[in-house]
Design a protein around this motif. Structure first.
Motif, PDB file in Angstrom:
ATOM      1  N   VAL A 524       0.766  -1.247   0.078  1.00  0.00           N
ATOM      2  CA  VAL A 524       0.025  -0.139  -0.096  1.00  0.00           C
ATOM      3  C   VAL A 524       0.986   1.327  -0.196  1.00  0.00           C
ATOM      4  O   VAL A 524       2.274   1.212   0.489  1.00  0.00           O
ATOM      5  CB  VAL A 524      -0.967  -0.028   1.238  1.00  0.00           C
ATOM      6  CG1 VAL A 524      -2.092  -1.201   1.366  1.00  0.00           C
ATOM      7  CG2 VAL A 524      -0.235   0.075   2.567  1.00  0.00           C
ATOM      8  N   ALA A 525       0.140   2.331  -0.331  1.00  0.00           N
ATOM      9  CA  ALA A 525       1.044   3.442  -0.137  1.00  0.00           C
ATOM     10  C   ALA A 525       1.340   4.028   1.174  1.00  0.00           C
ATOM     11  O   ALA A 525       0.651   3.503   2.121  1.00  0.00           O
ATOM     12  CB  ALA A 525      -0.008   4.684  -0.933  1.00  0.00           C
ATOM     13  N   LYS A 526       2.430   4.786   1.429  1.00  0.00           N
ATOM     14  CA  LYS A 526       3.021   4.935   2.639  1.00  0.00           C
ATOM     15  C   LYS A 526       2.120   5.695   3.487  1.00  0.00           C
ATOM     16  O   LYS A 526       1.989   5.244   4.985  1.00  0.00           O
ATOM     17  CB  LYS A 526       4.368   5.795   2.667  1.00  0.00           C
ATOM     18  CG  LYS A 526       5.052   6.034   4.034  1.00  0.00           C
ATOM     19  CD  LYS A 526       6.265   6.796   3.726  1.00  0.00           C
ATOM     20  CE  LYS A 526       6.828   6.599   5.163  1.00  0.00           C
ATOM     21  NZ  LYS A 526       8.254   7.358   4.998  1.00  0.00           N
ATOM     22  N   TRP A 527       1.252   6.374   3.113  1.00  0.00           N
ATOM     23  CA  TRP A 527       0.329   7.302   3.870  1.00  0.00           C
ATOM     24  C   TRP A 527      -1.085   6.445   4.140  1.00  0.00           C
ATOM     25  O   TRP A 527      -1.785   7.050   4.996  1.00  0.00           O
ATOM     26  CB  TRP A 527      -0.147   8.653   2.924  1.00  0.00           C
ATOM     27  CG  TRP A 527      -0.661   8.435   1.632  1.00  0.00           C
ATOM     28  CD1 TRP A 527       0.154   8.431   0.584  1.00  0.00           C
ATOM     29  CD2 TRP A 527      -1.867   8.430   1.105  1.00  0.00           C
ATOM     30  NE1 TRP A 527      -0.671   8.076  -0.536  1.00  0.00           N
ATOM     31  CE2 TRP A 527      -2.085   8.306  -0.211  1.00  0.00           C
ATOM     32  CE3 TRP A 527      -3.079   8.538   1.939  1.00  0.00           C
ATOM     33  CZ2 TRP A 527      -3.030   8.218  -0.949  1.00  0.00           C
ATOM     34  CZ3 TRP A 527      -4.406   8.296   1.105  1.00  0.00           C
ATOM     35  CH2 TRP A 527      -4.094   8.188  -0.318  1.00  0.00           C
ATOM     36  N   TRP A 528      -0.974   5.389   3.676  1.00  0.00           N
ATOM     37  CA  TRP A 528      -2.203   4.379   4.070  1.00  0.00           C
ATOM     38  C   TRP A 528      -1.953   3.624   5.249  1.00  0.00           C
ATOM     39  O   TRP A 528      -2.699   3.063   5.819  1.00  0.00           O
ATOM     40  CB  TRP A 528      -2.475   3.309   2.801  1.00  0.00           C
ATOM     41  CG  TRP A 528      -3.445   3.909   1.943  1.00  0.00           C
ATOM     42  CD1 TRP A 528      -3.229   5.066   1.081  1.00  0.00           C
ATOM     43  CD2 TRP A 528      -4.310   3.169   1.021  1.00  0.00           C
ATOM     44  NE1 TRP A 528      -4.186   5.020   0.166  1.00  0.00           N
ATOM     45  CE2 TRP A 528      -4.915   3.625   0.068  1.00  0.00           C
ATOM     46  CE3 TRP A 528      -4.738   1.707   1.201  1.00  0.00           C
ATOM     47  CZ2 TRP A 528      -6.038   3.353  -0.664  1.00  0.00           C
ATOM     48  CZ3 TRP A 528      -5.828   1.263   0.409  1.00  0.00           C
ATOM     49  CH2 TRP A 528      -6.402   2.077  -0.614  1.00  0.00           C
ATOM     50  N   LEU A 529      -0.632   3.404   5.663  1.00  0.00           N
ATOM     51  CA  LEU A 529      -0.260   2.758   6.730  1.00  0.00           C
ATOM     52  C   LEU A 529      -0.820   3.045   8.095  1.00  0.00           C
ATOM     53  O   LEU A 529      -0.922   4.337   8.223  1.00  0.00           O
ATOM     54  CB  LEU A 529       1.467   2.762   7.140  1.00  0.00           C
ATOM     55  CG  LEU A 529       2.153   2.107   5.996  1.00  0.00           C
ATOM     56  CD1 LEU A 529       3.532   2.423   6.154  1.00  0.00           C
ATOM     57  CD2 LEU A 529       1.770   0.615   5.743  1.00  0.00           C
ATOM     58  N   PRO A 530      -1.775   2.419   8.754  1.00  0.00           N
ATOM     59  CA  PRO A 530      -2.388   2.685  10.080  1.00  0.00           C
ATOM     60  C   PRO A 530      -1.417   3.295  10.945  1.00  0.00           C
ATOM     61  O   PRO A 530      -0.259   3.089  11.094  1.00  0.00           O
ATOM     62  CB  PRO A 530      -2.946   1.320  10.591  1.00  0.00           C
ATOM     63  CG  PRO A 530      -2.894   0.471   9.452  1.00  0.00           C
ATOM     64  CD  PRO A 530      -1.696   0.949   8.607  1.00  0.00           C
ATOM     65  N   ASP A 531      -1.990   4.490  11.873  1.00  0.00           N
ATOM     66  CA  ASP A 531      -1.315   5.094  12.800  1.00  0.00           C
ATOM     67  C   ASP A 531      -1.221   4.139  13.957  1.00  0.00           C
ATOM     68  O   ASP A 531      -0.195   4.223  14.921  1.00  0.00           O
ATOM     69  CB  ASP A 531      -2.094   6.287  12.972  1.00  0.00           C
ATOM     70  CG  ASP A 531      -1.624   7.588  12.171  1.00  0.00           C
ATOM     71  OD1 ASP A 531      -0.781   7.219  11.067  1.00  0.00           O
ATOM     72  OD2 ASP A 531      -1.948   8.684  12.288  1.00  0.00           O
ATOM     73  N   ASP A 532      -2.283   3.217  13.853  1.00  0.00           N
ATOM     74  CA  ASP A 532      -2.169   2.478  15.452  1.00  0.00           C
ATOM     75  C   ASP A 532      -2.467   1.154  14.851  1.00  0.00           C
ATOM     76  O   ASP A 532      -3.540   1.036  14.254  1.00  0.00           O
ATOM     77  CB  ASP A 532      -3.132   3.284  16.400  1.00  0.00           C
ATOM     78  CG  ASP A 532      -2.695   2.643  17.772  1.00  0.00           C
ATOM     79  OD1 ASP A 532      -1.828   1.864  17.804  1.00  0.00           O
ATOM     80  OD2 ASP A 532      -3.380   3.055  18.589  1.00  0.00           O
ATOM     81  N   VAL A 533      -2.061   0.124  15.677  1.00  0.00           N
ATOM     82  CA  VAL A 533      -2.729  -1.192  15.476  1.00  0.00           C
ATOM     83  C   VAL A 533      -3.128  -1.654  16.892  1.00  0.00           C
ATOM     84  O   VAL A 533      -2.282  -1.588  17.694  1.00  0.00           O
ATOM     85  CB  VAL A 533      -1.676  -2.083  14.868  1.00  0.00           C
ATOM     86  CG1 VAL A 533      -2.315  -3.746  14.937  1.00  0.00           C
ATOM     87  CG2 VAL A 533      -1.179  -1.609  13.445  1.00  0.00           C
ATOM     88  N   VAL A 534      -4.324  -1.959  17.086  1.00  0.00           N
ATOM     89  CA  VAL A 534      -4.925  -2.391  18.209  1.00  0.00           C
ATOM     90  C   VAL A 534      -5.111  -3.834  18.410  1.00  0.00           C
ATOM     91  O   VAL A 534      -6.151  -4.479  17.632  1.00  0.00           O
ATOM     92  CB  VAL A 534      -5.899  -1.541  18.647  1.00  0.00           C
ATOM     93  CG1 VAL A 534      -6.744  -1.950  20.000  1.00  0.00           C
ATOM     94  CG2 VAL A 534      -5.708   0.002  18.702  1.00  0.00           C
ATOM     95  N   PHE A 535      -4.622  -4.819  19.238  1.00  0.00           N
ATOM     96  CA  PHE A 535      -4.955  -6.194  19.332  1.00  0.00           C
ATOM     97  C   PHE A 535      -6.014  -6.137  20.349  1.00  0.00           C
ATOM     98  O   PHE A 535      -6.059  -5.756  21.402  1.00  0.00           O
ATOM     99  CB  PHE A 535      -3.559  -6.760  19.599  1.00  0.00           C
ATOM    100  CG  PHE A 535      -2.456  -6.870  18.567  1.00  0.00           C
ATOM    101  CD1 PHE A 535      -2.578  -7.576  17.268  1.00  0.00           C
ATOM    102  CD2 PHE A 535      -1.232  -5.720  18.950  1.00  0.00           C
ATOM    103  CE1 PHE A 535      -1.432  -7.445  16.337  1.00  0.00           C
ATOM    104  CE2 PHE A 535      -0.387  -5.908  17.704  1.00  0.00           C
ATOM    105  CZ  PHE A 535      -0.518  -6.709  16.722  1.00  0.00           C
ATOM    106  N   MET A 536      -6.864  -7.408  19.882  1.00  0.00           N
ATOM    107  CA  MET A 536      -8.075  -7.559  20.630  1.00  0.00           C
ATOM    108  C   MET A 536      -8.478  -9.131  20.702  1.00  0.00           C
ATOM    109  O   MET A 536      -8.102  -9.881  19.805  1.00  0.00           O
ATOM    110  CB  MET A 536      -9.331  -6.893  20.057  1.00  0.00           C
ATOM    111  CG  MET A 536      -9.240  -5.263  20.050  1.00  0.00           C
ATOM    112  SD  MET A 536     -10.613  -4.470  19.313  1.00  0.00           S
ATOM    113  CE  MET A 536     -11.796  -4.850  20.929  1.00  0.00           C
TER     114      MET A 536
END
Length: 559
Positions: A524-536
């Motif tokens: 993906v484009a760099k600016w698509w990368l999530p700012d946060d990944v929350v594990f649940m």
């Protein structure tokens, strides 16, 4: 009465006689009704089998006999023609009998989502003005506390399901088996109870999920249901046929179980009804033991079953249907690798009865590379016969080209597509020329393949550019440790919105957020990368088993 006695006599000629005149055809004006589905199964496929919870096995002949007794029983309860008859039940033989008897006697089957909150449940029962509620014994405690707030409900009929759940002592409560055992079966032809105009009578009522407001009632007709049923028989799409063994894992309260019970009975396929349990071992065990050829479920259920696939013999399976939300390519390919059958996309909604589009490869893809075929299977697919689909510019309403690049809102028209809502103004849900506005954004290519990009409300606008949550979820789910993922927008003071990924990992996995981001960076484009990944440990679900992004948004706002 002999068949020939019921055939209408043609008295006049067509409207036109000369060259260029408009002419009517001279065909019999027989209505399309669910009564025909019942009587066809009774006459042609009485020997075919329905397997249901508890390993109960009955034939279509026995189902038809019980259905005829149920028709008489509804009369004995003084249930008016046109009254709404509600079901609060799992996928069982008795629920199937209600699917048939209620509309065949000109009442309206209202299937209720058993996972609704008390507030929504009470709203839709009162809004529909249900006259009778048929409820599984095991499910009675979920709805009985609302009984005194449902003033229009005169009778409660408990469906035996093998449980020993306590039944309150109340004169309104009846037992299903006792109710139908005490009456004579309806002896005539249900089809004879319909007249020319009656194919447009309401047959079923299903409410939308209500994730963005009050649930809205979609009122199906006999005509729309029969035509949708024929759509499930179309070769090259689902293509149900007499030799199939069909297992609707999708609940029977969810838009008529995608039409699978009606389609199976129309074509004479055997049915396997798995009851209330969604346990993966239970479902896979049934599929193996009953040699199921066709099954349908939402992606979350297919995901739960994936780790145990190789422990069961699914060699009879020819078609697996996924719907309700996008099927991640990685999940579909997991099934193809394990049992040789991918999960085929279907797309639709309650307002489309619900199936409008079916995926899969066609003859033009035979020479495509393996990678290209995976991409084709990742699309939602082509419209079923009689369904028209277009995409339009969200701002101008202008139809967009079918070039596979232009992105617009999906609009749908067809004989099993809703034209309004029950007792509610449709608002902006329908266009001036009568097309249903779906709220989905998609492309359509030159072959008519629909590819959903996102829901309008789920698109993420970051720095003036759009990010597709669906595409981002697809690449994240390609990591072998990811079981479920949902991507939503989080408000951002600089960029307006930024993506946040909520992820469930497989048991025992130790994958970190940084490892996930490194995995998807090339895709993906760099600016698509999530700012946060929350594990649940698990993701919230709607009443029909779909991921509930609204619940995640609410939790984000609270946090």
């Amino acid at each position: 009465m002999p068949d020939e006695a019921r055939v209408p006599t043609v008295i006049g000629a067509a409207r036109g006689a000369g060259t260029g005149d408009v002419m009517d055809g001279l065909m019999q004006p027989r209505p399309l009704t669910i009564a025909h589905i019942l009587e066809r199964a009774e006459r042609l496929y009485a020997h075919k089998q329905v397997t249901t919870v508890g390993a109960e096995r009955v034939t279509y002949g026995e189902v038809a006999h019980n259905t005829r007794r149920l028709g008489t029983a509804l009369d004995s309860l003084d249930v008016p023609v046109g009254a709404r008859v509600a079901t609060f039940a799992a996928n069982t033989r008795r629920h199937l009998e209600l699917y048939l008897a209620v509309p065949a006697t000109k009442r309206v089957l209202h299937s209720i989502n058993i996972r609704l909150s008390a507030e929504h449940l009470e709203y839709i029962v009162n809004h529909a003005e249900d006259d009778v509620i048929f409820v599984d014994r095991e499910l009675l405690p979920r709805i009985w506390p609302s009984a005194d707030r449902l003033p229009k409900v005169r009778h409660w009929v408990v469906l035996p399901d093998g449980s020993d759940t306590a039944i309150p002592a109340d004169p309104r409560i009846l037992d299903y088996d006792e109710l139908i055992e005490g009456v004579e079966p309806f002896a005539g032809s249900f089809e004879d109870t319909f007249t020319l105009a009656d194919e447009n009578l309401a047959s079923g009522l299903c409410y939308t999920s209500g994730t963005t407001g009050r649930p809205k009632g979609v009122l199906y007709s006999h005509r729309s249901t029969v035509l949708h049923c024929l759509g499930t028989l179309a070769a090259g799409f689902i293509g149900l046929c007499e030799s199939d063994v069909v297992m609707p894992i999708v609940p029977m309260f969810h838009a008529n179980a995608w039409g699978l019970p009606y389609g199976a009975m129309m074509t004479g396929a055997s049915l396997v009804l798995p009851g209330l349990s969604s346990n993966p071992a239970h479902l896979l065990g049934l599929m193996a033991a009953e040699r199921v050829t066709v099954a349908g479920a939402v992606p979350t259920v297919w995901t739960s079953m994936a780790p145990k696939l190789r422990a069961h013999d699914l060699s009879a399976t020819r078609f697996l249907l996924g719907g309700g939300s996008a099927v991640a390519p990685a999940l579909s390919e997991t099934y193809r690798a394990a049992i040789g059958v991918p999960i085929t996309h279907s797309w639709g909604m309650t307002e489309i009865s619900p199936v409008g589009v079916i995926g899969g490869t066609r003859t033009q893809h035979r020479d495509a590379t393996a990678e290209e075929q995976v991409a084709v299977r990742a699309a939602q697919g082509q419209p079923l016969p009689l369904v028209n689909v277009r995409i339009v510019d969200v701002e101008t309403g202008q139809e967009l080209p079918r070039d596979g690049d232009a992105v617009g809102e999906v609009q749908v028209a067809g004989p099993w597509v809703a034209g309004g809502y029950f007792r509610v103004d449709g608002g902006d849900s329908f266009t001036a020329d009568g097309w249903l506005r779906t709220g989905d954004l998609a492309t359509i290519d030159a072959s008519g393949y629909l590819r959903i990009v996102d829901r309008v409300k789920d698109l993420i606008k970051s720095g003036g550019e759009w990010i597709s949550s669906v595409e981002l979820e697809g690449v994240i789910s390609s990591h072998p440790d990811v079981v479920e993922v949902a991507v939503i927008a989080r408000p951002d003071p600089r960029w307006m919105e930024r993506p946040v990924a909520y992820v469930v990992l497989r048991d025992g996995a130790t994958t970190t957020a940084d490892e996930l981001l490194r995995h998807i960076t090339p895709m993906v484009a760099k600016w698509w990368l999530p700012d946060d990944v929350v594990f649940m440990p698990t993701l919230p679900k709607t009443g029909t088993g779909k991921l509930s992004k609204s619940a995640l948004r609410d939790s984000t706002r609270i946090a």
